[in-house]
Design a protein around this motif. Structure first.
Motif, PDB file in Angstrom:
ATOM      1  N   ILE A  51       0.888  -1.163   0.000  1.00 19.99           N
ATOM      2  CA  ILE A  51       0.000   0.000   0.000  1.00 19.99           C
ATOM      3  C   ILE A  51       0.928   1.216   0.000  1.00 19.99           C
ATOM      4  N   THR A  52       1.259   1.706  -1.179  1.00 18.43           N
ATOM      5  CA  THR A  52       2.337   2.677  -1.316  1.00 18.43           C
ATOM      6  C   THR A  52       1.847   4.026  -1.833  1.00 18.43           C
ATOM      7  N   VAL A  53       2.657   5.042  -1.534  1.00 17.86           N
ATOM      8  CA  VAL A  53       2.479   6.359  -2.118  1.00 17.86           C
ATOM      9  C   VAL A  53       3.672   6.623  -3.029  1.00 17.86           C
ATOM     10  N   PRO A  54       3.439   7.399  -4.110  1.00 18.09           N
ATOM     11  CA  PRO A  54       2.203   8.065  -4.472  1.00 18.09           C
ATOM     12  C   PRO A  54       1.172   7.086  -5.031  1.00 18.09           C
ATOM     13  N   ALA A  55      -0.071   7.436  -4.861  1.00 22.13           N
ATOM     14  CA  ALA A  55      -1.171   6.688  -5.460  1.00 22.13           C
ATOM     15  C   ALA A  55      -2.184   7.692  -5.982  1.00 22.13           C
ATOM     16  N   ILE A  56      -2.807   7.374  -7.089  1.00 24.63           N
ATOM     17  CA  ILE A  56      -3.865   8.224  -7.628  1.00 24.63           C
ATOM     18  C   ILE A  56      -5.183   7.476  -7.484  1.00 24.63           C
ATOM     19  N   VAL A  57      -6.155   8.147  -6.889  1.00 29.10           N
ATOM     20  CA  VAL A  57      -7.451   7.536  -6.590  1.00 29.10           C
ATOM     21  C   VAL A  57      -8.528   8.195  -7.443  1.00 29.10           C
ATOM     22  N   ASP A  58      -9.418   7.367  -7.971  1.00 28.83           N
ATOM     23  CA  ASP A  58     -10.588   7.843  -8.720  1.00 28.83           C
ATOM     24  C   ASP A  58     -11.633   8.288  -7.703  1.00 28.83           C
ATOM     25  N   VAL A  59     -11.882   9.576  -7.614  1.00 31.54           N
ATOM     26  CA  VAL A  59     -12.741  10.111  -6.559  1.00 31.54           C
ATOM     27  C   VAL A  59     -14.170   9.557  -6.622  1.00 31.54           C
ATOM     28  N   PRO A  60     -14.823   9.484  -7.808  1.00 33.10           N
ATOM     29  CA  PRO A  60     -16.207   8.996  -7.827  1.00 33.10           C
ATOM     30  C   PRO A  60     -16.387   7.587  -7.269  1.00 33.10           C
TER      31      PRO A  60
END
Length: 335
Positions: A110-119
């Motif tokens: 579970i790493t950063v950076p991560a991009i999340v789809d907000v919807p």
């Protein structure tokens, strides 16, 4: 996630979610303003790359950013910097929740950076190396006027060669030294690290930036390791042949970048030290965080202008960070 093999060598698990956000949406995730949220920690060198590139390209208004705290447990990064311990956009307490929303029972890092789809609340990607390249190449419609070309086509082969060597021997090399399980594995990583730093010093003695006279992706990737070298890697990871401040060319180069808008103004030395010294209890069981080093030296003259060069090429520096994204007072370089 990472492990130490039977020979005592540190191995980084590089199985990332490789879905890409692209202009044509070929992976099902088209570039759209406001749709995605970049999750970072200012402590993490891999996430720091994305913070810098997003700033340089002026994507703050189209790609929001959530900042996790500097420490984490075995489960994941947490949003303990936010008032109620939840990311204000995603409404989650742990980044793990976004990974599980995409892949229930996700068993990799579970790493950063991560991009999340907000919807949907689902992570799209945590492929840190591809994220910054795609910000440069796929989000061009939303770059600010004057954004630099960080991955120009005519330099890509050279940038890729530099990046491969820097990742193996420097970015990941400090970890290979710090987490080595045997004396032999440690010394091998140590020798490769400093041999590469010597080679980079030779290269940078005659050119201002790694790929020529302008800042590129290669400089971003090296900088985030160099800026952590004296506060963390020199002592904590036993990378102690010399401090960065004792390597004249690299020290001047690093200060040059630090004093360039978009670089030093993303650095949180407090978070950096807290992360490494509090999380790595196998290396630092007392969890004592060093008081030093003095950060005011980052603002001293570097003299690199004598090599010429144009930091942003035909572009311009980014404006100052937005009020909500500034490094906390006292956490950056002390004037």
């Amino acid at each position: 996630m990472a492990y130490v093999n039977p020979s005592g060598e540190f191995r980084r698990d590089q199985r990332y979610i490789s879905t890409r956000i692209t202009a044509d949406g070929r992976d099902g995730y088209p570039v759209e303003p406001g749709r995605y949220r970049l999750i970072v920690s200012r402590a993490c060198p891999w996430a720091n790359r994305a913070i810098i590139v997003r700033r340089l390209l002026g994507l703050e208004d189209v790609l929001s950013m959530g900042v996790a705290g500097p420490t984490h447990d075995e489960r994941s990064w947490t949003f303990d910097l936010d008032p109620d311990g939840r990311d204000p956009v995603l409404g989650i307490e742990r980044l793990q929740q976004a990974f599980f929303a995409r892949q229930p029972g996700y068993d990799k890092g579970i790493t950063v950076p991560a991009i999340v789809d907000v919807p949907t609340g689902q992570v799209v990607t945590n492929d840190f190396a591809q994220i910054t390249l795609d910000l440069s190449l796929e989000w061009t419609k939303y770059h600010r006027e004057g954004a630099p070309r960080l991955y120009p086509e005519h330099l890509r082969d050279e940038i890729d060669r530099i990046n491969d060597a820097v990742f193996t021997d420097v970015n990941n090399g400090v970890y290979r030294a710090g987490f080595a399980g045997t004396q032999g594995a440690y010394e091998q990583a140590y020798q490769r690290l400093f041999a590469r730093l010597d080679a980079l010093s030779d290269l940078l003695s005659t050119r201002r930036y790694l790929a020529g006279d302008t800042i590129t992706e290669a400089d971003v990737r090296l900088f985030t390791t160099l800026v952590r070298f004296d506060p963390v890697y020199h002592g904590h990871f036993k990378c102690n042949r010399r401090k960065l401040s004792e390597m004249p060319v690299l020290w001047a180069y690093a200060r040059d970048l630090f004093q360039t808008p978009g670089f030093g103004d993303t650095i949180d030395f407090v978070h950096i030290k807290q992360h490494y010294y509090l999380v790595h209890t196998d290396i630092n069981p007392t969890r004592i965080v060093p008081a030093g080093p003095d950060t005011s030296v980052w603002l001293t003259e570097h003299g690199r202008e004598e090599l010429g060069g144009r930091p942003f090429g035909d572009g311009t520096p980014p404006p100052p960070p937005k009020p909500g994204e500034r490094v906390a007072a006292g956490h950056g370089a002390a004037a």
